[in-house]
Design a protein around this motif. Sequence first.
Motif, PDB file in Angstrom:
ATOM      1  N   LYS A  15       8.398  17.631  37.134  1.00  0.00           N
ATOM      2  CA  LYS A  15       8.954  17.528  35.786  1.00  0.00           C
ATOM      3  C   LYS A  15      10.152  16.594  35.762  1.00  0.00           C
ATOM      4  O   LYS A  15      10.969  16.587  36.666  1.00  0.00           O
ATOM      5  CB  LYS A  15       9.354  18.907  35.283  1.00  0.00           C
ATOM      6  CG  LYS A  15       8.172  19.819  35.109  1.00  0.00           C
ATOM      7  CD  LYS A  15       8.580  21.203  34.696  1.00  0.00           C
ATOM      8  CE  LYS A  15       7.315  22.036  34.567  1.00  0.00           C
ATOM      9  NZ  LYS A  15       7.562  23.427  34.581  1.00  0.00           N
ATOM     10  N   GLY A  16      10.218  15.812  34.697  1.00  0.00           N
ATOM     11  CA  GLY A  16      11.364  14.944  34.491  1.00  0.00           C
ATOM     12  C   GLY A  16      11.308  13.612  35.218  1.00  0.00           C
ATOM     13  O   GLY A  16      12.248  12.832  35.122  1.00  0.00           O
ATOM     14  N   VAL A  17      10.222  13.342  35.953  1.00  0.00           N
ATOM     15  CA  VAL A  17      10.126  12.043  36.622  1.00  0.00           C
ATOM     16  C   VAL A  17       9.509  11.029  35.669  1.00  0.00           C
ATOM     17  O   VAL A  17       8.758  11.379  34.756  1.00  0.00           O
ATOM     18  CB  VAL A  17       9.313  12.107  37.938  1.00  0.00           C
ATOM     19  CG1 VAL A  17       9.964  13.044  38.935  1.00  0.00           C
ATOM     20  CG2 VAL A  17       7.878  12.480  37.708  1.00  0.00           C
ATOM     21  N   ASP A  18       9.841   9.789  35.868  1.00  0.00           N
ATOM     22  CA  ASP A  18       9.353   8.699  35.023  1.00  0.00           C
ATOM     23  C   ASP A  18       8.282   7.932  35.789  1.00  0.00           C
ATOM     24  O   ASP A  18       8.586   7.165  36.698  1.00  0.00           O
ATOM     25  CB  ASP A  18      10.523   7.782  34.661  1.00  0.00           C
ATOM     26  CG  ASP A  18      10.149   6.700  33.679  1.00  0.00           C
ATOM     27  OD1 ASP A  18       9.145   6.859  32.956  1.00  0.00           O
ATOM     28  OD2 ASP A  18      10.873   5.689  33.629  1.00  0.00           O
ATOM     29  N   TRP A  19       7.018   8.183  35.456  1.00  0.00           N
ATOM     30  CA  TRP A  19       5.895   7.547  36.145  1.00  0.00           C
ATOM     31  C   TRP A  19       5.773   6.091  35.713  1.00  0.00           C
ATOM     32  O   TRP A  19       5.816   5.770  34.544  1.00  0.00           O
ATOM     33  CB  TRP A  19       4.590   8.287  35.846  1.00  0.00           C
ATOM     34  CG  TRP A  19       4.560   9.654  36.441  1.00  0.00           C
ATOM     35  CD1 TRP A  19       4.831  10.819  35.802  1.00  0.00           C
ATOM     36  CD2 TRP A  19       4.264   9.997  37.796  1.00  0.00           C
ATOM     37  NE1 TRP A  19       4.710  11.874  36.676  1.00  0.00           N
ATOM     38  CE2 TRP A  19       4.367  11.403  37.910  1.00  0.00           C
ATOM     39  CE3 TRP A  19       3.926   9.263  38.925  1.00  0.00           C
ATOM     40  CZ2 TRP A  19       4.138  12.071  39.105  1.00  0.00           C
ATOM     41  CZ3 TRP A  19       3.691   9.939  40.114  1.00  0.00           C
ATOM     42  CH2 TRP A  19       3.793  11.312  40.199  1.00  0.00           C
ATOM     43  N   LYS A  20       5.604   5.202  36.678  1.00  0.00           N
ATOM     44  CA  LYS A  20       5.411   3.771  36.434  1.00  0.00           C
ATOM     45  C   LYS A  20       4.035   3.374  36.954  1.00  0.00           C
ATOM     46  O   LYS A  20       3.656   3.739  38.064  1.00  0.00           O
ATOM     47  CB  LYS A  20       6.462   2.935  37.174  1.00  0.00           C
ATOM     48  CG  LYS A  20       7.891   3.332  36.911  1.00  0.00           C
ATOM     49  CD  LYS A  20       8.347   2.789  35.608  1.00  0.00           C
ATOM     50  CE  LYS A  20       9.837   3.101  35.465  1.00  0.00           C
ATOM     51  NZ  LYS A  20      10.311   3.002  34.147  1.00  0.00           N
ATOM     52  N   THR A  21       3.300   2.613  36.161  1.00  0.00           N
ATOM     53  CA  THR A  21       1.976   2.149  36.561  1.00  0.00           C
ATOM     54  C   THR A  21       2.113   0.942  37.473  1.00  0.00           C
ATOM     55  O   THR A  21       2.937   0.062  37.243  1.00  0.00           O
ATOM     56  CB  THR A  21       1.143   1.779  35.321  1.00  0.00           C
ATOM     57  OG1 THR A  21       1.061   2.914  34.480  1.00  0.00           O
ATOM     58  CG2 THR A  21      -0.256   1.332  35.702  1.00  0.00           C
ATOM     59  N   SER A  22       1.286   0.882  38.492  1.00  0.00           N
ATOM     60  CA  SER A  22       1.293  -0.241  39.421  1.00  0.00           C
ATOM     61  C   SER A  22       1.026  -1.542  38.684  1.00  0.00           C
ATOM     62  O   SER A  22       0.210  -1.599  37.766  1.00  0.00           O
ATOM     63  CB  SER A  22       0.207  -0.037  40.480  1.00  0.00           C
ATOM     64  OG  SER A  22      -0.010  -1.221  41.218  1.00  0.00           O
ATOM     65  N   SER A  23       1.700  -2.593  39.115  1.00  0.00           N
ATOM     66  CA  SER A  23       1.477  -3.907  38.496  1.00  0.00           C
ATOM     67  C   SER A  23       0.072  -4.427  38.798  1.00  0.00           C
ATOM     68  O   SER A  23      -0.408  -5.333  38.136  1.00  0.00           O
ATOM     69  CB  SER A  23       2.527  -4.906  38.990  1.00  0.00           C
ATOM     70  OG  SER A  23       2.441  -5.058  40.395  1.00  0.00           O
ATOM     71  N   TYR A  24      -0.607  -3.847  39.780  1.00  0.00           N
ATOM     72  CA  TYR A  24      -1.973  -4.250  40.103  1.00  0.00           C
ATOM     73  C   TYR A  24      -3.012  -3.475  39.313  1.00  0.00           C
ATOM     74  O   TYR A  24      -4.197  -3.725  39.416  1.00  0.00           O
ATOM     75  CB  TYR A  24      -2.237  -4.073  41.605  1.00  0.00           C
ATOM     76  CG  TYR A  24      -1.505  -5.091  42.443  1.00  0.00           C
ATOM     77  CD1 TYR A  24      -2.029  -6.355  42.639  1.00  0.00           C
ATOM     78  CD2 TYR A  24      -0.279  -4.792  43.015  1.00  0.00           C
ATOM     79  CE1 TYR A  24      -1.365  -7.301  43.397  1.00  0.00           C
ATOM     80  CE2 TYR A  24       0.403  -5.721  43.775  1.00  0.00           C
ATOM     81  CZ  TYR A  24      -0.147  -6.975  43.959  1.00  0.00           C
ATOM     82  OH  TYR A  24       0.526  -7.906  44.708  1.00  0.00           O
ATOM     83  N   GLU A  34       0.093   5.440  39.939  1.00  0.00           N
ATOM     84  CA  GLU A  34       1.410   5.459  39.323  1.00  0.00           C
ATOM     85  C   GLU A  34       2.395   5.991  40.352  1.00  0.00           C
ATOM     86  O   GLU A  34       2.031   6.773  41.225  1.00  0.00           O
ATOM     87  CB  GLU A  34       1.421   6.357  38.089  1.00  0.00           C
ATOM     88  CG  GLU A  34       0.551   5.823  36.971  1.00  0.00           C
ATOM     89  CD  GLU A  34       0.497   6.753  35.778  1.00  0.00           C
ATOM     90  OE1 GLU A  34       0.522   6.240  34.658  1.00  0.00           O
ATOM     91  OE2 GLU A  34       0.413   7.979  35.973  1.00  0.00           O
ATOM     92  N   ILE A  35       3.616   5.560  40.245  1.00  0.00           N
ATOM     93  CA  ILE A  35       4.666   5.927  41.184  1.00  0.00           C
ATOM     94  C   ILE A  35       5.858   6.465  40.412  1.00  0.00           C
ATOM     95  O   ILE A  35       6.099   6.049  39.278  1.00  0.00           O
ATOM     96  CB  ILE A  35       5.050   4.714  42.058  1.00  0.00           C
ATOM     97  CG1 ILE A  35       6.056   5.113  43.118  1.00  0.00           C
ATOM     98  CG2 ILE A  35       5.569   3.578  41.218  1.00  0.00           C
ATOM     99  CD1 ILE A  35       6.293   4.023  44.144  1.00  0.00           C
ATOM    100  N   ALA A  36       6.588   7.389  41.028  1.00  0.00           N
ATOM    101  CA  ALA A  36       7.776   7.950  40.390  1.00  0.00           C
ATOM    102  C   ALA A  36       8.832   8.259  41.441  1.00  0.00           C
ATOM    103  O   ALA A  36       8.506   8.682  42.558  1.00  0.00           O
ATOM    104  CB  ALA A  36       7.430   9.225  39.627  1.00  0.00           C
ATOM    105  N   ASP A  37      10.074   8.052  41.083  1.00  0.00           N
ATOM    106  CA  ASP A  37      11.189   8.448  41.938  1.00  0.00           C
ATOM    107  C   ASP A  37      11.445   9.933  41.702  1.00  0.00           C
ATOM    108  O   ASP A  37      11.918  10.328  40.639  1.00  0.00           O
ATOM    109  CB  ASP A  37      12.427   7.619  41.604  1.00  0.00           C
ATOM    110  CG  ASP A  37      13.604   7.937  42.511  1.00  0.00           C
ATOM    111  OD1 ASP A  37      13.523   8.899  43.298  1.00  0.00           O
ATOM    112  OD2 ASP A  37      14.614   7.214  42.430  1.00  0.00           O
TER     113      ASP A  37
END
Length: 80
Positions: A15-24, A34-37
Amino acid sequence: MTTKNRRTLTAPELKGVDWKTSSYSGGSESQCVEIADATRSHSGIAIRDSKNPAGPALLFGHEAFAGFITGMNEGRFSRT
């Protein structure tokens, strides 16, 4: 993926993480991640399948994730 207490970790638990989609990842691609810190909640970097956002998540420590990225950049992993 399991946490330190050996239970399965699912993406919604992060919860609360910001998922980012791969540029590929493309609109019609079949292999999208998708990746998240997740440092604040789980002390690591999380990866999930963008087509299954409620499914399992992989959680890497920062050093392990850096090693994974280095290996990818050096072509150590098969793309098949």
